[in-house]
Design an enzyme around this catalytic site. Structure first.
Site, PDB file in Angstrom:
ATOM      1  N   ARG A  36     -33.492   1.550  63.252  1.00 18.38           N
ATOM      2  CA  ARG A  36     -34.409   2.685  63.393  1.00 18.38           C
ATOM      3  C   ARG A  36     -34.767   2.928  64.856  1.00 18.38           C
ATOM      4  NH1 ARG A  36     -36.179   0.483  58.320  1.00 18.38           N
ATOM      5  NH2 ARG A  36     -36.069   2.051  56.661  1.00 18.38           N
ATOM      6  N   LYS A 193     -33.851   5.121  35.399  1.00 19.35           N
ATOM      7  CA  LYS A 193     -34.678   5.930  34.512  1.00 19.35           C
ATOM      8  C   LYS A 193     -34.482   7.431  34.703  1.00 19.35           C
ATOM      9  CE  LYS A 193     -38.399   2.500  34.193  1.00 19.35           C
ATOM     10  NZ  LYS A 193     -39.855   2.266  34.366  1.00 19.35           N
ATOM     11  N   GLY A 346     -32.429   4.437  48.959  1.00 20.36           N
ATOM     12  CA  GLY A 346     -32.286   3.055  49.392  1.00 20.36           C
ATOM     13  C   GLY A 346     -31.103   2.332  48.782  1.00 20.36           C
ATOM     14  N   GLY A 369     -37.805   8.585  49.279  1.00 22.07           N
ATOM     15  CA  GLY A 369     -38.625   9.559  48.565  1.00 22.07           C
ATOM     16  C   GLY A 369     -38.471  10.960  49.116  1.00 22.07           C
TER      17      GLY A 369
END
Length: 393
Positions: A36, A193, A346, A369
């Site tokens: 990063r 899910k 991820g 996200g």
């Protein structure tokens, strides 16, 4: 999607506040992965080379908000960044103090999550951040889906607010793949899910020509079709939703191929005995942990001929060698396709790294996200503020 970018702002002799992502993994106070920091360096150097003073802010880990946790201090990050820049990087712990700064100097604010009001986007804290600068640069895509003081709040109050090159690159790549895609468009969505990726699936049905699912999502769709998936992970409370998704795909003429053969085991364990079989041969005590060779071959036909590919989530338990083949082969097909490929999440990035695919995938998103929210068709809160600022300018 119109917003001001850093390249269009005159930052000569200005104080620039940069929100970037320096949330590096740490062990015993030492950084274990510099990726990063390395990714942020071009933006940092651009600002300094254009004669600006620079204040950097980032989060690190998940401290209890309002409490300074020494183990999650950005001090090691500041030290490493100073080494890479060849200049001092001062660490400042008080976000409310005015910072004296000359062009070419670099200051790093302590972990923004130490500040009370960060997560709730406190106007007081956001205004304190804004008071530090002449120009605010939002360059942390991975946190752009969070309406927090250091992402969205400060952008409302800063004299000038713009998108940095990393954020802009992310948004442009996703925009290209979802708004102006070259057809046919193929999406691969894996995960445990349906409920967590329902909005993604629904939105993609309006974009793609082919929607391939994997993992528990595929299991639930199969069960909704009346297929026996044994002891596999499924969401029985989502069967009506799964049926609606399948019906919507048919109405929109979107192909949704499901596995015809699978790799199964009688327990969820890395060393569990396993076998390959057709879907109809799955026993009541067995769970599906990967797709089979025929399913791989079927899916790859779609991927190789795609004009655009979106990838989010593995199609099996790729972390274990016995169940990695499906994800490895699908990933390799994406990497070898001539279509424009965008991948994010991820687990997806972990698979890309494991199978050494990054160089041949056109764009690997840094956001988890945030990437999912973009696939849901949402405008990220921090980006929305930048758009609002541009529209009112």
């Amino acid at each position: 999607m119109k917003y001001l970018t850093l390249a269009k702002v005159n930052i000569d002799n200005q104080k620039v506040l940069l929100r970037t992502d320096l949330n590096e993994p740490m062990r015993d106070g030492k950084i274990t992965d510099e990726s990063r920091i390395i990714a942020a360096l071009p933006t940092i150097k651009y600002i300094l080379e254009n004669n600006a003073g620079l204040i950097i802010m980032s989060h690190l880990g998940r401290p209890k908000e309002g409490e300074a946790d020494p183990e999650l201090s950005l001090a090691p990050v500041a030290t490493l960044l100073a080494e890479k820049l060849g200049r001092e990087v001062r660490l400042v712990s008080d976000a409310y103090q005015q910072i004296e700064l000359q062009p070419g100097e670099v200051v790093m604010l302590e972990n923004v999550r130490f500040n009370e009001g960060e997560s709730e986007n406190s106007p007081q804290l956001a205004q304190a951040y804004a008071a530090l600068c002449d120009v605010f640069v939002m360059d942390a895509f991975a946190t752009a889906h969070r309406a927090q003081a250091s992402t969205a709040g400060v952008a409302e109050y800063a004299p000038i607010a713009c998108a940095g090159p990393l954020l802009n690159h992310e948004l442009q790549a996703i925009h290209k793949a979802t708004t102006l895609p070259e057809k046919p468009v193929v999406a691969i969505v894996g995960g445990s899910k349906v409920s967590t990726k329902l909005k993604v699936l629904q939105n993609l049905l309006s974009i793609v020509d082919v929607l391939i699912t994997g993992g528990g999502i595929a299991n639930t769709l199969l069960l909704a079709q009346g297929r026996d998936v044994g002891a596999s992970l499924v969401e029985k409370d989502q069967l009506d939703v799964a049926t609606t998704i399948l019906k919507s795909a048919a109405e929109k003429n979107v192909s949704m191929p499901l596995p015809t053969d699978v790799v199964v085991a009688d327990s969820f364990a890395e060393d569990s005995p396993h076998r390959s079989c057709t879907l109809d041969a799955v026993q009541s005590n067995e769970m599906i942990l990967d797709i089979g060779q025929q399913s791989c071959a079927d899916y790859k036909k779609y991927i190789i001929t795609a004009g655009t590919i979106l990838w989010n989530g593995p199609v099996g338990v790729f972390e274990w060698p016995a169940f990695e083949t499906g994800t490895a082969e699908i990933g390799a097909a994406i990497a070898s396709s001539s279509g424009f490929s965008v991948a994010g999440g991820g687990d997806t990035l972990a698979a890309i790294n494991k199978f050494h695919l990054a160089e041949n995938i056109d764009f690997c998103s840094t956001g988890g996200g945030a990437f999912l929210e973009c696939l849901e068709g949402e405008t990220l809160p921090a980006v929305q503020v930048l758009i609002n600022r541009a529209e009112s300018a």
